[in-house]
Design a protein around this motif. Structure first.
Motif, short mmCIF file in Angstrom:
data_model
loop_
_atom_site.label_atom_id
_atom_site.label_comp_id
_atom_site.label_asym_id
_atom_site.label_seq_id
_atom_site.Cartn_x
_atom_site.Cartn_y
_atom_site.Cartn_z
N CYS A 1 22.63 -109.85 3.14
CA CYS A 1 21.46 -109.41 3.41
C CYS A 1 20.46 -109.92 2.37
N ALA A 2 20.90 -109.71 1.09
CA ALA A 2 20.05 -110.01 -0.06
C ALA A 2 19.93 -111.48 -0.03
N ASP A 3 20.80 -112.35 0.43
CA ASP A 3 20.73 -113.83 0.13
C ASP A 3 19.81 -114.22 1.56
N ALA A 4 19.52 -113.33 2.60
CA ALA A 4 18.94 -113.97 3.62
C ALA A 4 17.61 -113.66 3.44
N PHE A 5 17.13 -112.68 2.65
CA PHE A 5 15.56 -112.28 2.14
C PHE A 5 15.14 -113.29 1.07
N GLY A 6 16.01 -113.49 -0.15
CA GLY A 6 15.59 -114.57 -1.22
C GLY A 6 14.83 -113.70 -2.30
N ILE A 7 13.95 -114.40 -2.76
CA ILE A 7 13.13 -113.89 -3.83
C ILE A 7 12.34 -112.92 -3.70
N GLY A 8 11.86 -111.86 -4.28
CA GLY A 8 11.14 -110.80 -4.01
C GLY A 8 11.74 -109.46 -3.46
N LEU A 9 12.96 -109.66 -3.17
CA LEU A 9 13.90 -108.48 -2.42
C LEU A 9 13.55 -107.27 -3.27
N ILE A 10 13.38 -106.08 -2.50
CA ILE A 10 13.38 -104.87 -2.91
C ILE A 10 14.56 -104.03 -2.06
N ALA A 11 14.92 -102.81 -2.50
CA ALA A 11 16.02 -101.94 -1.77
C ALA A 11 15.67 -101.64 -0.40
N GLU A 12 14.42 -101.47 -0.24
CA GLU A 12 13.91 -100.85 1.20
C GLU A 12 14.13 -102.29 2.18
N ASP A 13 14.12 -103.55 1.75
CA ASP A 13 14.37 -104.61 2.83
C ASP A 13 15.72 -104.50 3.29
N LEU A 14 16.78 -104.08 2.37
CA LEU A 14 18.07 -104.51 2.86
C LEU A 14 18.70 -103.88 4.05
N PRO A 15 18.30 -102.51 4.53
CA PRO A 15 18.73 -102.11 5.71
C PRO A 15 18.27 -102.99 6.94
N GLN B 1 13.57 -86.46 -6.16
CA GLN B 1 14.58 -87.52 -6.18
C GLN B 1 15.12 -87.80 -4.81
N THR B 2 14.32 -87.79 -3.85
CA THR B 2 14.97 -88.15 -2.38
C THR B 2 15.05 -89.28 -1.86
N GLY B 3 14.41 -90.31 -2.77
CA GLY B 3 14.13 -91.55 -2.32
C GLY B 3 15.74 -92.29 -2.21
N ALA B 4 16.45 -92.14 -3.21
CA ALA B 4 17.85 -92.64 -3.11
C ALA B 4 18.53 -92.24 -2.01
N ALA B 5 18.44 -91.17 -1.73
CA ALA B 5 19.22 -90.50 -0.67
C ALA B 5 18.68 -90.90 0.67
N ARG B 6 17.44 -91.31 0.71
CA ARG B 6 16.73 -92.01 1.93
C ARG B 6 17.12 -93.26 2.28
N LEU B 7 17.33 -94.08 1.00
CA LEU B 7 17.90 -95.50 1.13
C LEU B 7 19.35 -95.45 1.57
#
Length: 522
Positions: A488-502, A251-257
């Motif tokens: 950040c989410a608005d800048a990306f648009g459709i297809g966003l996943i959490a890894e994109d945000l940072p 369960q390390t992925g959430a902390a890495r995000l």
């Protein structure tokens, strides 16, 4: 114009304006003109038939003004009244008297062969659910498919809470006056209002000095002056050291995000900590984030004695149970500002049911009912005993587990939770509310639907932690993080996943920094 006024505060603003010499009839005249102006923008030519549905109060009065002005501009306007003309009072009665054509009963027949509907039936202060003829008319408007321009709020919408009173009109556009209301931003009100125009009708800005509103729409103007922008000669520790507590190996992925969110938001140093197995996995996945094997409450306490480690995030992927609760209490004894998210909150849940266990995925504490120290009251006491800030970032499910069924609107519930816990509370959703223990609150309005994706909340918690590490005040840090997250989410648009945000955050921050320099806010 970020202040939000409840219907009661709006009524008080009207009274204060009148006390300063502004005639109430003039306020109504300007309101009606604002409605007529927007209605004109919604039409495509002179051969347009407009149905104006007027109610028994001042909203109906605004409708009569708009109808008369639109008729003067050549539109084919029909006025329909819900109730009897003889029952109208005050300014509304006067504006009805000035309407030169027949006033017809407001029934579903009022919609036949029309191109535009102006909804002036009921305003933001509606005190009971719509029923009977009023409900039938609202349902007919929605079924007609006609574009609707709502006056103040769509009829049936509670302007204070954004909730529907029985049934409510779905508007394409809404015109409100002086300031927006919470119901324009809280769901489902935001979707029912469509595009909102705020019209100046002559209420003096000085009335805000008396009203002293404590609720705002979240915007950079309210917190950007607290931003710790990079400075020449600065050191990484000047920008703070954020510590992110990881969960177990799988369960390390959430902390890495969360860690990447903290780093991108400007923390000078970020360290991920966890048990030896978890940190071995983490070390293969990251580069610019440090990793330390630190496991258990005692080890965490020792690690946080270094006061350069000044902000901590715990919860994402932590797992639910007494160990996580003990880690939280150990962190709260440190001098570090703290963000509590996800499992860090559920580990102090007040109730246990099958749904909670399924959602928490790891089970929930002791099933024999003996929770030991892990209860909300224990958490709240630990928060109130410390001076460093605490920010909680629950979604609705986590919120209810910790705070129970608090009454009132989303804003009222978040404020009550902040007061009860002593923490800044970020009650997440499409209409995220940020509330401080002192009663200040924000409603966020820039979050796109694409943020409803796994892990986005972990990144948000990281953004908050990174800003706290930079010594931004907690309420402002939480508000800024929520707004930046939406941008950040608005800048990306459709297809966003959490890894994109940072990785989207630097571009958003650069634009904010440029805007700040241009406006002189530093």
């Amino acid at each position: 114009m970020n202040e939000l006024l409840t219907p009661r505060e709006t009524g008080e603003a009207d009274r204060l304006a009148e006390a300063q010499g502004v005639a109430s009839l003039d306020l109504m005249a300007r309101a009606g003109k604002a409605v007529a102006d927007v209605a004109t923008l919604m039409t495509r030519g002179p051969d347009i038939r407009i149905s104006v549905l007027c109610g028994p109060g001042n909203n109906g009065g605004d409708g009569f003004v708009a109808a008369r002005l639109l008729r003067d501009h050549g539109f084919d306007v029909r006025v329909f009244l819900l109730g009897e003309k003889s029952a109208l009072k005050g300014d509304a009665a006067e504006m009805a008297r000035r309407w030169p054509l027949p006033i017809r009963p407001a029934t579903p027949d009022a919609l036949q062969s029309m191109h535009l509907v102006i909804d002036a039936l009921f305003g933001a202060g509606l005190s009971r659910p719509l029923e009977g003829d009023a409900a039938e008319l609202v349902e007919a408007v929605n079924a007609s498919g006609l574009p609707v321009l709502a006056v103040d709020v769509p009829s049936g919408l509670d302007g204070a809470s954004g909730e529907v009173r029985g049934v409510a009109i779905q508007a394409r556009r809404t015109v409100t006056f002086f300031r927006m209301k919470p119901g324009h931003l809280l769901m489902p009100g935001r979707e029912l209002c469509g595009e909102v125009t705020v019209a100046d009708i002559g209420i003096p800005e000085s009335v805000l000095e008396t009203l002293k509103p404590r609720l705002n729409e979240n915007a950079p103007a309210l917190w950007v002056s607290h931003f710790n922008w990079p400075k020449h000669g600065g050191h990484k520790y000047d920008r703070g050291h954020a510590v992110i507590v990881s969960g177990p190996a799988l369960q390390t992925g959430a902390a890495r995000l969360g860690a990447r969110g903290a780093l991108r938001s400007g923390a000078g140093v970020v360290t991920l900590v966890g048990n030896a197995t978890a940190t071995a996995i983490i070390a293969t996945q990251i580069t610019s984030i440090m990793v330390r094997s630190v496991s258990g409450a005692k080890a965490l306490s020792e690690f946080l004695r270094d006061q350069r480690r000044n902000a901590v995030l715990i919860g994402p992927g932590a797992s639910v149970g007494q160990e996580t609760a003990a880690d939280v209490l150990a962190i709260l004894k440190s001098s570090a500002s703290t963000v509590l998210d996800a499992d860090a909150l559920t580990s102090f849940a007040d109730t246990e049911d099958e749904g909670d266990r399924a959602d928490a995925s790891m089970g929930f504490l002791a099933r024999n009912g003996d929770r030991g120290p892990a209860q909300p009251s224990t958490l709240f006491a630990a928060i109130k005993e410390r001076k460093p800030a605490v920010v909680m970032t629950p979604h609705e499910g986590e919120f209810k587990r910790v705070f129970g069924e608090l009454p009132g609107s989303k804003v009222e519930r978040a404020r009550a939770a902040a007061s009860l816990s002593g923490a800044v509370v970020v009650l997440k959703g499409a209409d995220t509310v940020i509330a401080a223990p002192d009663g200040r609150a924000m409603i966020n309005s820039n979050a796109p639907a694409t943020l409803a994706t796994a892990g986005s909340g972990d990144v948000l918690a990281g953004f908050v932690t990174g800003l706290l590490a930079q010594r931004m005040p907690a309420f402002e840090a939480a508000s800024a993080a929520v707004w930046l997250h939406g941008q950040c989410a608005d800048a990306f648009g459709i297809g966003l996943i959490a890894e994109d945000l940072p990785d989207l955050l630097p571009g958003v921050l650069q634009k904010l920094h440029q805007a700040t320099k241009c406006s002189g806010r530093r």
